[in-house]
Design an enzyme around this catalytic site. Structure first.
Site, PDB file in Angstrom:
ATOM      1  N   CYS A 187      -5.897  -8.279  22.458  1.00 51.81           N
ATOM      2  CA  CYS A 187      -4.376  -7.810  22.243  1.00 51.81           C
ATOM      3  C   CYS A 187      -3.434  -8.858  21.812  1.00 51.81           C
ATOM      4  CB  CYS A 187      -4.101  -7.098  23.423  1.00 51.81           C
ATOM      5  SG  CYS A 187      -2.326  -6.354  23.393  1.00 51.81           S
ATOM      6  N   CYS A 212       0.740  -1.332   0.121  1.00 45.52           N
ATOM      7  CA  CYS A 212      -0.007   0.081   0.007  1.00 45.52           C
ATOM      8  C   CYS A 212       0.753   1.202   0.008  1.00 45.52           C
ATOM      9  CB  CYS A 212      -0.958  -0.052   1.268  1.00 45.52           C
ATOM     10  SG  CYS A 212       0.021   0.234   2.825  1.00 45.52           S
ATOM     11  N   HIS A 224       4.240  -7.165  25.112  1.00 41.74           N
ATOM     12  CA  HIS A 224       3.590  -7.408  26.236  1.00 41.74           C
ATOM     13  C   HIS A 224       4.828  -7.343  27.372  1.00 41.74           C
ATOM     14  CE1 HIS A 224       0.627  -9.705  29.038  1.00 41.74           C
ATOM     15  NE2 HIS A 224       1.700 -10.303  29.335  1.00 41.74           N
ATOM     16  N   CYS A 231       4.795   1.648   3.855  1.00 42.43           N
ATOM     17  CA  CYS A 231       6.180   1.477   4.583  1.00 42.43           C
ATOM     18  C   CYS A 231       6.859   2.850   4.174  1.00 42.43           C
ATOM     19  CB  CYS A 231       7.013   0.399   3.903  1.00 42.43           C
ATOM     20  SG  CYS A 231       5.907  -1.260   4.631  1.00 42.43           S
ATOM     21  N   CYS A 286      -0.162   1.959  19.394  1.00 40.30           N
ATOM     22  CA  CYS A 286      -1.366   1.255  19.419  1.00 40.30           C
ATOM     23  C   CYS A 286      -1.945   1.234  20.777  1.00 40.30           C
ATOM     24  CB  CYS A 286      -1.312   0.083  18.477  1.00 40.30           C
ATOM     25  SG  CYS A 286      -0.934   0.187  16.999  1.00 40.30           S
ATOM     26  N   CYS A 338       1.214  -6.754  14.087  1.00 36.09           N
ATOM     27  CA  CYS A 338       1.512  -6.550  12.786  1.00 36.09           C
ATOM     28  C   CYS A 338       2.935  -7.053  12.175  1.00 36.09           C
ATOM     29  CB  CYS A 338       0.994  -5.079  12.270  1.00 36.09           C
ATOM     30  SG  CYS A 338       2.244  -4.055  13.036  1.00 36.09           S
ATOM     31  N   CYS A 368       3.487  -3.271   9.834  1.00 35.14           N
ATOM     32  CA  CYS A 368       2.554  -2.907   8.879  1.00 35.14           C
ATOM     33  C   CYS A 368       2.130  -1.517   9.320  1.00 35.14           C
ATOM     34  CB  CYS A 368       1.359  -3.996   8.833  1.00 35.14           C
ATOM     35  SG  CYS A 368       0.502  -3.670   7.528  1.00 35.14           S
ATOM     36  N   CYS A 419       4.722  -7.377   4.239  1.00 37.12           N
ATOM     37  CA  CYS A 419       4.196  -7.854   3.068  1.00 37.12           C
ATOM     38  C   CYS A 419       5.588  -8.639   2.273  1.00 37.12           C
ATOM     39  CB  CYS A 419       3.539  -6.906   2.169  1.00 37.12           C
ATOM     40  SG  CYS A 419       1.926  -6.451   2.766  1.00 37.12           S
ATOM     41  N   CYS A 478      -2.716  -4.398  20.351  1.00 37.25           N
ATOM     42  CA  CYS A 478      -1.783  -4.705  19.340  1.00 37.25           C
ATOM     43  C   CYS A 478      -2.193  -5.746  18.601  1.00 37.25           C
ATOM     44  CB  CYS A 478      -0.716  -5.416  19.941  1.00 37.25           C
ATOM     45  SG  CYS A 478       0.635  -6.050  19.042  1.00 37.25           S
ATOM     46  N   CYS A 512       7.728  -1.680  19.532  1.00 30.09           N
ATOM     47  CA  CYS A 512       6.824  -0.576  19.612  1.00 30.09           C
ATOM     48  C   CYS A 512       6.807   0.169  20.963  1.00 30.09           C
ATOM     49  CB  CYS A 512       5.538  -0.913  19.154  1.00 30.09           C
ATOM     50  SG  CYS A 512       5.236  -1.484  17.550  1.00 30.09           S
ATOM     51  N   CYS A 518       5.149  -3.643  27.708  1.00 29.28           N
ATOM     52  CA  CYS A 518       4.089  -2.848  27.849  1.00 29.28           C
ATOM     53  C   CYS A 518       3.889  -2.211  29.155  1.00 29.28           C
ATOM     54  CB  CYS A 518       2.656  -3.797  27.384  1.00 29.28           C
ATOM     55  SG  CYS A 518       1.107  -2.752  27.424  1.00 29.28           S
ATOM     56  N   CYS A 540      -5.566  -3.856  31.098  1.00 25.62           N
ATOM     57  CA  CYS A 540      -5.002  -4.490  30.274  1.00 25.62           C
ATOM     58  C   CYS A 540      -6.016  -4.952  29.084  1.00 25.62           C
ATOM     59  CB  CYS A 540      -4.295  -5.781  30.492  1.00 25.62           C
ATOM     60  SG  CYS A 540      -3.984  -7.034  29.532  1.00 25.62           S
TER      61      CYS A 540
HETATM   62 FE1  SF4 Z   1       0.215  -7.301  27.320  1.00 21.60          FE
HETATM   63 FE2  SF4 Z   1      -1.710  -6.131  25.584  1.00 21.60          FE
HETATM   64 FE3  SF4 Z   1      -2.249  -5.922  28.219  1.00 21.60          FE
HETATM   65 FE4  SF4 Z   1      -0.361  -4.800  27.284  1.00 21.60          FE
HETATM   66  S1  SF4 Z   1      -2.361  -4.328  26.895  1.00 21.60           S
HETATM   67  S2  SF4 Z   1      -0.126  -5.959  28.992  1.00 21.60           S
HETATM   68  S3  SF4 Z   1       0.664  -6.002  25.590  1.00 21.60           S
HETATM   69  S4  SF4 Z   1      -1.929  -7.873  26.696  1.00 21.60           S
END
Ligand code: SF4
Length: 273
Positions: A222, A17, A192, A20, A243, A253, A155, A122, A250, A231, A195, A216
């Site tokens: 997720c 697309c 994760h 990138c 995201c 991607c 992506c 891709c 999440c 990320c 995060c 969460c």
């Molecule tokens: Fe894990 Fe998603 Fe929860 Fe963050 S939001 S702690 S990445 S499951």
């Protein structure tokens, strides 16, 4: 547009697309090269890019051909490679009425490249372009060339990851790769693990609807636990957001199974509501 010094880079675009390239153009960094323009004007000699170069048509292809003849360039491939119908669903260019399929261009130009980088999911694995039923037979670059590529999946992938990949190849400092040929430096941790909502994951505090800040997002589908990506560390749009920060799950991607795995997990999460 092309710098007169620096390593030569060719960038081919296939079944994708152009996201990138757009992501790459959003590069804003406190360290040099600060912007995509700095990369293109001061760091590398961009010999060919279908949407960024000034030249067009056969003049542009001639520039790519000169780089091909010299060999030893970095080949960046964006987009998947359609292989059905003799590859004729995606053409790289036409010269004097003779079309070259994207598949053929990838085969030819990867053969004389010093390094090949698959930019985005891709090019790395097929991605959205290869989602079932995949009528055009899209495959990732290495699945077509049967040669190892440095995969910078996403992506799209973050602009800093793209620049990091090019710079690290030039300085021979990519480091170890994971089993999908992605640099461990960028894909060594799951979303994760890093995060900031993981405290609520461990405490069993889960969002049951979008917009519930801080909770969460696991029960909303997720993909963070299954997704290797930087990320949380790099953020997006100059660290403005990413995201999960934006209360979105999440989608995984950067994963080889994207987007099919994301669709399946999201559907499962909503069916168990
Ligand atoms: Fe894990 Fe998603 Fe929860 Fe963050 S939001 S702690 S990445 S499951």
């Amino acid at each position: 547009m092309a710098a007169t010094t620096g390593p030569t880079v060719l960038w081919l675009q296939g079944a994708g697309c152009t996201g990138c390239s757009v992501s790459f153009l959003n590069r804003i960094s406190p360290s040099a090269p600060a912007t995509a323009a700095d990369v293109l004007m001061q760091t590398v000699n961009l010999a060919y890019h279908p949407t960024l170069m000034g030249a067009s048509g056969e003049l542009a292809v001639a520039q790519a051909r000169r780089a091909y003849d010299a060999g030893g360039y970095i080949l960046c491939v964006e987009g998947g490679v359609p292989t059905a119908f003799g590859g004729n669903t995606c053409l790289a260019w036409t010269v004097q009425g003779k079309a070259t399929t994207f598949q053929q261009a990838v085969m030819d130009y990867s053969a004389r490249a010093a390094q090949v980088i698959s930019i985005g999911t891709c090019a790395s694995f097929g991605g959205v372009a290869a989602a079932p039923p995949n009528p055009t037979g899209v495959k990732g670059v290495s699945a077509v060339t049967l040669k190892k590529t440095l995969n910078i999946s996403g992506c799209p992938p973050h602009p800093d990851w793209i620049v990091w990949a090019i710079a690290s190849l030039l300085t021979n400092s990519v480091g170890p790769l994971d089993c999908f040929n992605r640099p461990v430096a960028l894909y060594g941790k799951t979303v994760h693990e890093a995060c900031w909502r993981i405290g609520n994951f461990r405490a069993g505090k889960f969002a049951t609807a979008y917009g519930q800040d801080n909770l969460c997002l696991s029960k909303l589908g997720c993909h963070g636990p299954q997704t290797q990506s930087a990320c949380p560390a790099t953020g997006w749009n100059n660290m403005a957001n990413w995201c999960v920060d934006a209360n979105a799950t999440c989608l995984g991607c950067t994963s080889p199974a994207f987007p099919f795995s994301a669709i399946r997990r999201s559907t499962n999460a909503h069916e168990s509501d």
